[in-house]
Design an enzyme around this catalytic site. Structure first.
Site, PDB file in Angstrom:
ATOM      1  N   ASP A  16      71.536 -54.626 -25.747  1.00  0.00           N
ATOM      2  CA  ASP A  16      72.144 -54.205 -26.785  1.00  0.00           C
ATOM      3  C   ASP A  16      72.822 -52.985 -26.516  1.00  0.00           C
ATOM      4  O   ASP A  16      72.457 -52.318 -25.489  1.00  0.00           O
ATOM      5  CB  ASP A  16      71.158 -54.020 -27.992  1.00  0.00           C
ATOM      6  N   ASP A  55      73.756 -50.184 -29.190  1.00  0.00           N
ATOM      7  CA  ASP A  55      73.289 -48.990 -30.027  1.00  0.00           C
ATOM      8  C   ASP A  55      71.959 -48.871 -30.071  1.00  0.00           C
ATOM      9  O   ASP A  55      70.932 -49.684 -30.347  1.00  0.00           O
ATOM     10  CB  ASP A  55      73.847 -49.112 -31.295  1.00  0.00           C
ATOM     11  N   ASP A  82      66.839 -52.776 -29.879  1.00  0.00           N
ATOM     12  CA  ASP A  82      65.894 -51.925 -30.619  1.00  0.00           C
ATOM     13  C   ASP A  82      65.630 -52.478 -32.005  1.00  0.00           C
ATOM     14  O   ASP A  82      64.950 -51.829 -32.526  1.00  0.00           O
ATOM     15  CB  ASP A  82      66.533 -50.799 -30.951  1.00  0.00           C
TER      16      ASP A  82
END
Length: 226
Positions: free
Chosen positions: A50, A52, A182
């Protein structure tokens, strides 16, 4: 509620090389953690990240105001309001060295991206501006975006769709994929058969090792099992 923009990058772990390190004799196999070069154990064929709060400590579509301008060394970029944006500290070396990890399967690891950001063009722009540290003095500079030979799926929507596209593009089985993200909601991707490592404080070498260990345990591998 939007998460507050983090300006503190993760400190390098004991196995990390500084992004400013230069060496004419740097050996990837000797700088990687041993767990990523152990010839008795396999490694994932595709590692997907991922963006961000995984590779960088901000939301590209919330915290960054274009246009972006790279720093002279291309280790960061500033936006319209002169805010600075960069990877977490370990990330440049993680991206540079992971393809050199060698396990029981000698084939190199492919890297990919799965991001649901609503600012895909801005994310790609930043990945072009951020460069990776050279392995040897005089090496051609690599843009971060160029290391993702396993594909980049950057658009809003379920990451199930992202991974179905990555699988079709690479031909790699889901069970041979490791994903770092996250957000717990993206654990739904494990329904496909891949392994996801939930990252809480951004990517670092310790997270890489823990993720690979989780992938091996899920596949039933242990030292000396192959």
């Amino acid at each position: 509620m939007h998460r507050k923009l983090s300006k503190s990058f993760i400190s390098p772990s004991s196995t990390t090389l500084s992004s400013t390190t230069t060496s004419s004799t740097l050996n990837p196999s000797s700088t990687l953690p041993f767990s990523l070069t152990d010839p008795t154990l396999p490694l994932p064929k595709l590692i997907v990240f991922d963006l961000d709060y995984t590779l960088w400590p901000f939301w590209i579509d919330t915290h960054v105001t274009p246009p972006l301008k790279p720093s002279p060394a291309h280790t960061s970029a500033t936006d319209k309001f002169n805010e600075e944006f960069a990877f977490y500290a370990d990330v440049p070396w993680i991206l540079q060295l992971l393809p050199h990890a060698v396990g029981a399967d000698s084939s190199p690891i492919k890297l990919g991206v799965a991001s649901r950001t609503s600012a895909p063009s801005l994310a790609r722009d930043l990945l072009k501006m951020l460069h990776l540290p050279p392995l040897e003095e005089g090496d051609k500079v690599r843009k971060a975006i160029d290391v993702f030979d396993g594909g980049m799926e950057i658009y809003p929507g379920s990451k199930i769709k992202h991974f179905e596209a990555l699988q079709k593009k690479t031909g790699i089985k889901f069970e041979d994929m490791l994903f770092f993200d996250d957000e717990r909601r993206n654990e739904e991707t494990e329904k496909l058969g891949l392994t996801m490592r939930l990252v809480k404080d951004g990517m670092c070498w310790d997270e890489v090792e823990r993720g690979v260990d989780e992938w091996r345990k899920r596949r039933g591998f242990r030292k000396g099992s192959i």
